[in-house]
Design an enzyme around this catalytic site. Sequence first.
Site, short mmCIF file in Angstrom:
data_model
loop_
_atom_site.label_atom_id
_atom_site.label_comp_id
_atom_site.label_asym_id
_atom_site.label_seq_id
_atom_site.Cartn_x
_atom_site.Cartn_y
_atom_site.Cartn_z
CD GLU A 1 -8.82 1.76 7.76
OE1 GLU A 1 -8.92 0.77 8.50
OE2 GLU A 1 -8.26 2.81 8.10
CG ASP B 1 -0.28 -0.41 2.51
OD1 ASP B 1 0.96 -0.46 2.55
OD2 ASP B 1 -1.00 -0.64 3.50
CG HIS C 1 -6.09 -1.63 8.59
ND1 HIS C 1 -6.25 -0.57 9.46
CD2 HIS C 1 -4.77 -1.70 8.35
CE1 HIS C 1 -5.06 -0.04 9.73
NE2 HIS C 1 -4.15 -0.71 9.07
CG ASP D 1 -9.21 -0.70 11.51
OD1 ASP D 1 -8.28 -1.45 11.15
OD2 ASP D 1 -9.52 0.34 10.90
C1 GLP Z 1 -0.52 0.39 8.61
C2 GLP Z 1 -0.22 -0.46 7.38
C3 GLP Z 1 -0.57 -1.91 7.60
C4 GLP Z 1 -0.02 -2.38 8.93
C5 GLP Z 1 -0.64 -1.57 10.04
C6 GLP Z 1 -0.22 -2.04 11.42
O1 GLP Z 1 -1.82 0.82 8.65
N1 GLP Z 1 -0.89 0.01 6.21
O2 GLP Z 1 -0.03 -2.68 6.53
O3 GLP Z 1 -0.29 -3.73 9.11
O4 GLP Z 1 -0.22 -0.23 9.84
O5 GLP Z 1 0.99 -1.47 11.77
P1 GLP Z 1 1.87 -1.92 12.99
O6 GLP Z 1 2.55 -3.17 12.57
O7 GLP Z 1 2.86 -0.79 13.16
O8 GLP Z 1 0.98 -2.07 14.14
#
Ligand code: GLP
Length: 260
Positions: A143, A67, A138, A136
Amino acid sequence: MEVVILPGSRQIGRLAADAIEALLRQKPDAVLGLATGSSPLPVYDELSRRHLEEGLDFSRAHAFALDEYVGLEPGHPESYREVIRREFTDRVNIDPANVHSPDGTAEDLQAACQEYEDAIRERGGVDLQILGVGTDGHIGFNEPGSSLVSRTRIKTLIEQTRKDNARFFRSIDDVPHHVVTQGLGTILDARHVILLATGAQKAQAVRDFVEGPVAAICAASVLQLHPHATILIDEAAASSLRLADYYRHAFENKPKWQGL
Ligand code: GLP
């Protein structure tokens, strides 16, 4: 779905790196799917260590990021293209020309999304996709409410995700509202998916997507439909799971030759 509960992120990093190393040894031109966020960092650290100390070779590998934020200027330190470069691809010998990210600056974003889908397909699809999970539920930036068959497209972030990600920016006002993300259908096409989650703040999301219904309200639950999904979590992230003892028992008794 295989759930593996491990003591901490170092062990999670090592196990995920084992799977990537086994893949690269069997298929040196493998296609890796890369995620940003804090969760994959121990995997990238371990892979870069293996590259430097043990010669693990990425020279023929390809990579596609999940992304990207919309509208951050090229080279912005928090654009995911830069994060992936800094945290991983610059630390191994992958050819920068083989590392792809969705284009969040394209004038025609929809066309750029289609081109990204085409590029993944033309490369033969993703062999192993690394994922984190948002609080959440995702994955990528899909989302709640994302279509379970969605492809790469533009999404609007939920306020909680902007708050969660504000730690990487000067202030929450700098966190973009829009993103481009591989869809849930795109992610499902990967041949093997490894999702990593640590910490109590992920416990509810983990419980929802592992043991709750498959539903767009919790995007990661779509992984229940994937034939080869591995979930690597620490004790804190596993703390709300009903069947935690069963997952531990199954992993402890798994023949080692099976791998992940
Ligand atoms: C972002 C990314 C996701 C990731 C999420 C969780 O929103 N787009 O790909 O999984 O963060 O991040 P973290 O691993 O820092 O909790």
